[in-house]
Enzyme design. Sequence first.
Site, mmCIF file in Angstrom:
data_model
loop_
_atom_site.group_PDB
_atom_site.id
_atom_site.type_symbol
_atom_site.label_atom_id
_atom_site.label_comp_id
_atom_site.label_asym_id
_atom_site.label_seq_id
_atom_site.Cartn_x
_atom_site.Cartn_y
_atom_site.Cartn_z
ATOM 1 N N ASP A 40 0.657 -0.689 -0.241
ATOM 2 C CA ASP A 40 -0.539 -0.333 -0.419
ATOM 3 C C ASP A 40 0.751 1.351 -0.165
ATOM 4 O O ASP A 40 1.064 1.746 0.700
ATOM 5 C CB ASP A 40 -0.981 0.174 1.254
ATOM 6 C CG ASP A 40 -1.804 -1.221 1.322
ATOM 7 O OD1 ASP A 40 -2.039 -1.615 2.396
ATOM 8 O OD2 ASP A 40 -2.116 -1.472 0.274
ATOM 9 N N GLU A 196 -11.311 0.792 -4.421
ATOM 10 C CA GLU A 196 -10.154 1.022 -2.950
ATOM 11 C C GLU A 196 -9.520 1.723 -3.124
ATOM 12 O O GLU A 196 -9.048 2.508 -4.202
ATOM 13 C CB GLU A 196 -9.533 0.035 -1.950
ATOM 14 C CG GLU A 196 -9.517 -1.507 -2.294
ATOM 15 C CD GLU A 196 -8.626 -2.638 -1.976
ATOM 16 O OE1 GLU A 196 -9.787 -2.742 -1.055
ATOM 17 O OE2 GLU A 196 -8.216 -3.190 -2.578
HETATM 18 C C1 6LW Z 1 -6.197 -1.999 1.905
HETATM 19 C C2 6LW Z 1 -6.846 -1.784 0.845
HETATM 20 C C3 6LW Z 1 -5.325 -3.160 0.351
HETATM 21 O O1 6LW Z 1 -6.749 -1.256 3.088
HETATM 22 O O2 6LW Z 1 -4.877 -4.145 1.142
HETATM 23 O O3 6LW Z 1 -4.324 -3.581 -1.467
HETATM 24 C C4 6LW Z 1 -5.649 -3.673 2.506
HETATM 25 N N1 6LW Z 1 -5.367 -3.271 -0.776
HETATM 26 O O4 6LW Z 1 -6.746 -1.089 -0.271
HETATM 27 C C5 6LW Z 1 -4.815 -3.297 3.388
HETATM 28 O O5 6LW Z 1 -3.838 -3.150 2.770
#
Ligand code: 6LW
Length: 533
Positions: A40, A196
């Site tokens: 991330d 996300e």
């Molecule tokens: C993070 C979400 C994700 O909050 O995994 O790669 C979660 N994406 O965006 C935890 O790393």
Amino acid sequence: MNKKSILHLFILLFALFSLSLTTMAQSDFKNPVIRGFNPDPSICRVGDDYYLITSSFEYFPGLPIFHSKDLVNWKQIGHCLTRESQLPLHNAKASEGLFAPTIRYHDGVFYAICTNVSDGGNFYCTATDPAGEWSDPIWVDIESIDPEIFWDDDGTSYFVTQGGEGIRLNKIDLATGEIVGEDHLVWGGIGGRFPEAPHLYKKDDYYYLMLGEGGTEYMHGATIGRSRNLFGPYESCPLNPILTHANRRGQSNPIQAVGHADLIQAHDGSWWMVFLGFRVLHQWAYWHVLGRETFLAPVDWPKNGWPQVNGNGTVDLDMQVATLPLVPVPSEPVRTDFNDNKLGLEWKYIRNPISDNYSLTEKKGFMRISATPTSLNEAKPLSAILRRQTEHNFSATTLLELSSKTDNEEAGITVLQNNSHHYDLYLRKNGSKYVAELRAKIGSLGYVVAQKEFNSNRVVLEIRGTPYTYSFYAKEADSKKEFEHLGGLDTRYLSKEVAGGFTGVMIGLYTTSNGKPTKAKAYFDWFDYVAQE
Ligand code: 6LW
């Protein structure tokens, strides 16, 4: 041609040759640029200094901060969260705690924005020096993850998060963290699972909104949309997903799950992307043990156009691309000799440490860890210090002196994915002698794989890693004898695909009394970590 002309020609040719060498030296780099579990990633720039932050889940201190001058060579300079008042992790189970962060720089202040999913939710901290100290969190009352702060041209600040169906935008008063005004659901991406990881950018009179979609596994990718209006509607990029290996072009790539990206314009005007991915292993099945790491790719982003990542939206371990002028950083020393009065930044605790359990001064030159009844199988603050496994091929070696009276007390070295998936090589008393044991814990399965009796409480323990096997060795510290090989165990059963979660294998030095009251202590004289890229 007279002598003077020949001299000028020679000088010109030499200058051109030197320039070509410099350019040649800037024409490739190896991914991942930050190795081992560092997912991330988010990045910001101040002049020609780059700062990057990654998520850290149940590990303390939290949110490592890295610095670079060239986007390729990175050095950790600190952590955002170094105090329990900033980072309560008491309730954090494996892969909980701190999810995806964002780092931004605005009007002379650095902002680290994140979510503690185990205690408090969304927050941001500020600093004028990214190496720290950072402020205590300002908590933001909004149910969501993957937050960032975006400042519009008029100075209005918005809290941008992943919320349910897509990306939400809320005006925020940064003096208090209060959300003001209405909630805007602005874009849900191109229909992939789990939209996300939102990041907003203003460029050429467009608002660009980039997402992660598909979930942070093998279907992962990055998508981007744009609008003339911050609140939308957002038009999807015709190249979407602009980054993914979840297609025929990426299906055999040794890097998988690329996504969760952040864009940065370099000080020379070029555009780049940092993002997560993992280096996959394959023997019929696919798996990975190092966790999601930080990768880099060049981006071509023409005026009023769409960003194109590395030409075709896929990336490689060896990137044959022109880089910024490279500024190497000092490599990590092999040996941690515990002679300093504080640990290096690579060392972490699981959850909030009990400070009395650790001392670098009680026995000069040793890391003293006091045992507690908490065992490796519990989601509690373990008496341990841990560092990331950063390569498949490595060795980790330590000299341990155990001070113990009962056979339920142990100390040693572990390769730990989480509290239900770990392999441990440890020493414990065995009557008047000592015994080194190798133990495997794979979910509900747990057993002692091998034992080797020793006469001494001073041993050297070693784990050697390859892509498919962890091998375990032990010997008495003060004997001339060779290592005894206790066994080899599959890396596969410490993988994310088996253990689940969001972290990566950590190499830990630990001690425990396995549930009983104890006064045992483990003294670690040194620790060597040798990794081969
Ligand atoms: C993070 C979400 C994700 O909050 O995994 O790669 C979660 N994406 O965006 C935890 O790393």
